[in-house]
Design a protein around this motif. Structure first.
Motif, mmCIF file in Angstrom:
data_model
loop_
_atom_site.group_PDB
_atom_site.id
_atom_site.type_symbol
_atom_site.label_atom_id
_atom_site.label_comp_id
_atom_site.label_asym_id
_atom_site.label_seq_id
_atom_site.Cartn_x
_atom_site.Cartn_y
_atom_site.Cartn_z
ATOM 1 N N ILE A 176 0.847 -1.208 0.000
ATOM 2 C CA ILE A 176 0.000 0.000 0.000
ATOM 3 C C ILE A 176 0.875 1.247 0.000
ATOM 4 N N LEU A 177 1.894 1.266 0.843
ATOM 5 C CA LEU A 177 2.759 2.449 0.916
ATOM 6 C C LEU A 177 3.490 2.656 -0.410
ATOM 7 N N ARG A 178 3.886 1.548 -1.062
ATOM 8 C CA ARG A 178 4.600 1.694 -2.341
ATOM 9 C C ARG A 178 3.685 2.222 -3.448
ATOM 10 N N LEU A 179 2.388 1.914 -3.368
ATOM 11 C CA LEU A 179 1.463 2.340 -4.424
ATOM 12 C C LEU A 179 0.886 3.742 -4.189
ATOM 13 N N MET A 180 1.177 4.325 -3.028
ATOM 14 C CA MET A 180 0.615 5.647 -2.732
ATOM 15 C C MET A 180 1.106 6.673 -3.756
ATOM 16 N N PRO A 181 0.186 7.405 -4.393
ATOM 17 C CA PRO A 181 0.612 8.369 -5.425
ATOM 18 C C PRO A 181 1.146 9.660 -4.807
ATOM 19 N N ASP A 182 1.902 10.397 -5.609
ATOM 20 C CA ASP A 182 2.387 11.711 -5.168
ATOM 21 C C ASP A 182 1.198 12.654 -5.002
ATOM 22 N N GLY A 183 1.368 13.636 -4.159
ATOM 23 C CA GLY A 183 0.349 14.673 -4.036
ATOM 24 C C GLY A 183 -0.717 14.375 -2.997
ATOM 25 N N VAL A 184 -0.627 13.212 -2.362
ATOM 26 C CA VAL A 184 -1.608 12.877 -1.329
ATOM 27 C C VAL A 184 -1.044 13.267 0.026
ATOM 28 N N ARG A 185 -1.862 13.966 0.807
ATOM 29 C CA ARG A 185 -1.464 14.242 2.200
ATOM 30 C C ARG A 185 -2.472 13.663 3.186
ATOM 31 N N SER A 186 -3.752 13.899 2.928
ATOM 32 C CA SER A 186 -4.766 13.462 3.891
ATOM 33 C C SER A 186 -5.474 12.209 3.384
ATOM 34 N N VAL A 187 -5.651 11.249 4.309
ATOM 35 C CA VAL A 187 -6.278 9.971 3.952
ATOM 36 C C VAL A 187 -7.367 9.672 4.976
ATOM 37 N N LEU A 188 -8.538 9.285 4.487
ATOM 38 C CA LEU A 188 -9.591 8.770 5.356
ATOM 39 C C LEU A 188 -9.625 7.250 5.190
ATOM 40 N N ASP A 189 -9.387 6.521 6.287
ATOM 41 C CA ASP A 189 -9.403 5.060 6.251
ATOM 42 C C ASP A 189 -10.756 4.581 6.773
ATOM 43 N N VAL A 190 -11.601 4.099 5.858
ATOM 44 C CA VAL A 190 -12.955 3.691 6.238
ATOM 45 C C VAL A 190 -12.965 2.194 6.544
ATOM 46 N N GLY A 191 -13.517 1.821 7.697
ATOM 47 C CA GLY A 191 -13.491 0.423 8.119
ATOM 48 C C GLY A 191 -12.090 0.055 8.585
ATOM 49 N N CYS A 192 -11.557 0.890 9.490
ATOM 50 C CA CYS A 192 -10.141 0.764 9.857
ATOM 51 C C CYS A 192 -9.852 -0.487 10.684
ATOM 52 N N GLY A 193 -10.869 -1.068 11.312
ATOM 53 C CA GLY A 193 -10.631 -2.255 12.118
ATOM 54 C C GLY A 193 -9.665 -1.976 13.249
ATOM 55 N N ASP A 194 -8.735 -2.918 13.478
ATOM 56 C CA ASP A 194 -7.826 -2.734 14.609
ATOM 57 C C ASP A 194 -6.730 -1.713 14.329
ATOM 58 N N GLY A 195 -6.692 -1.175 13.103
ATOM 59 C CA GLY A 195 -5.818 -0.037 12.824
ATOM 60 C C GLY A 195 -4.413 -0.394 12.381
ATOM 61 N N TYR A 196 -4.136 -1.678 12.131
ATOM 62 C CA TYR A 196 -2.766 -2.008 11.718
ATOM 63 C C TYR A 196 -2.386 -1.232 10.447
ATOM 64 N N LEU A 197 -3.225 -1.344 9.398
ATOM 65 C CA LEU A 197 -2.902 -0.645 8.137
ATOM 66 C C LEU A 197 -3.019 0.868 8.322
ATOM 67 N N THR A 198 -3.976 1.304 9.126
ATOM 68 C CA THR A 198 -4.130 2.742 9.381
ATOM 69 C C THR A 198 -2.825 3.326 9.909
ATOM 70 N N HIS A 199 -2.243 2.632 10.892
ATOM 71 C CA HIS A 199 -1.015 3.148 11.501
ATOM 72 C C HIS A 199 0.158 3.069 10.538
ATOM 73 N N ARG A 200 0.151 2.054 9.652
ATOM 74 C CA ARG A 200 1.209 2.008 8.633
ATOM 75 C C ARG A 200 1.105 3.228 7.711
ATOM 76 N N ILE A 201 -0.132 3.536 7.267
ATOM 77 C CA ILE A 201 -0.323 4.684 6.373
ATOM 78 C C ILE A 201 0.014 5.980 7.102
ATOM 79 N N ALA A 202 -0.279 6.014 8.407
ATOM 80 C CA ALA A 202 -0.019 7.227 9.198
ATOM 81 C C ALA A 202 1.471 7.489 9.382
ATOM 82 N N GLU A 203 2.323 6.503 9.025
ATOM 83 C CA GLU A 203 3.767 6.762 9.058
ATOM 84 C C GLU A 203 4.120 7.898 8.101
ATOM 85 N N ARG A 204 3.323 8.057 7.026
ATOM 86 C CA ARG A 204 3.683 9.050 6.001
ATOM 87 C C ARG A 204 2.577 10.044 5.667
ATOM 88 N N PHE A 205 1.354 9.815 6.174
ATOM 89 C CA PHE A 205 0.225 10.657 5.759
ATOM 90 C C PHE A 205 -0.611 11.079 6.968
#
Ligand SMILES: [Zn+2]
Length: 272
Positions: free
Chosen positions: A39-68
């Motif tokens: 997911i982090l490798r596929l993130m396009p340029d120009g994105v700053r804010s992300v809404l994670d819908v259905g975040c569950g326990d937040g594992y992926l949310t916290h990974r994305i929050a490393e950069r966004f």
């Protein structure tokens, strides 16, 4: 669509998701860890804010929050209590957020769980809230019948994760008609191709349901939660074995033996 008659209220309620997230930890799954990397490798340029819908326990949310800058949304208060970022308790089809208020709306393993009207509403909400991108992860071409269990209490046959939909890239594209798929990836454990009719025979006649002792499964209709493999005779085993052979023959004829379990697909808005 599965033929399970459970109601929307039973499988799409905060209480249903709370029960799930009380005993689920996705970070222990190495494929989920790999998914975070992809997911982090596929993130396009120009994105700053992300809404994670259905975040569950937040594992992926916290990974994305490393950069966004990430805000997490879920129907389950239990899930949201595990998050270390701004949160919104909401259903995917009623997001209390402004139009175009996030650069990207992200959702992993959400869409396949939503009853049809909620899925349609969620697609409309993603379109409304996302400024530029929608990024989703779903099981890829899942044979929904494969993960069926039968409840020993009420005999309901149901998908153990309550998946209602099976997707490929075209099916996802139809959900987001004002977006175009700009990147995708297949990943996860290899999933053998199976046929719904053969799986029915394996389950009903061969008594091989998607159940193993100790797995946490809860019947969405009656709440029964003690699932064990039913006793199986030599005949049951022979039927299940014959289904294995038939499945292999069908796969050999079609030239499609299966593929990775998940599809990641990144969509970019086209109408501006
Ligand atoms: Zn039941």
């Amino acid at each position: 669509m599965p033929d399970a008659p459970h109601t929307h209220e039973q499988v799409d309620s905060p209480a249903f998701y709370d029960r799930h997230w009380e005993h689920t930890d996705t970070a222990v799954d190495p494929y989920v860890v790999e998914k975070g990397d992809r997911i982090l490798r596929l993130m396009p340029d120009g994105v700053r804010s992300v809404l994670d819908v259905g975040c569950g326990d937040g594992y992926l949310t916290h990974r994305i929050a490393e950069r966004f800058d990430v805000t997490a949304a879920d129907r389950s208060g239990v899930a949201l209590s595990r998050l270390r970022c701004p949160t919104v308790e909401a259903s995917a089809d009623a997001l209390p957020l402004g139009d175009r208020s996030f650069d990207m709306v992200f959702a992993s393993e959400l869409l396949e769980h939503l009853p049809a009207p909620v899925l349609a509403g969620a697609a409309r909400e993603f379109d409304r809230v996302a400024r530029a991108y929608v990024f989703v992860a779903v099981p890829h071409r899942e044979n929904l019948r494969r993960r069926f269990a039968r409840c020993p209490g009420c005999q309901l046959e149901f998908h153990i994760d309550c998946h209602h939909h099976s997707f490929d890239k075209d099916a996802l594209a139809r959900l987001f008609p004002r977006f175009r798929c700009v990147a995708s990836a297949e990943l996860g454990a290899f999933e053998r191709a199976t046929q719904p009719a053969l799986e029915r025979i394996r389950q009903r006649i061969g008594r091989r349901w998607w159940v193993w002792d100790g797995a946490k499964i809860t019947c969405p209709r009656c709440g029964h939660d003690r699932f064990e493999s039913p006793p199986r005779s030599l005949v049951h085993r022979a039927v299940a074995g014959a289904v294995d052979v038939a499945t292999a023959l069908v796969n050999a004829r079609s030239g499609r033996s299966g593929g990775p379990y998940w599809l990641l697909a990144l969509f970019r808005r086209t109408n501006e």
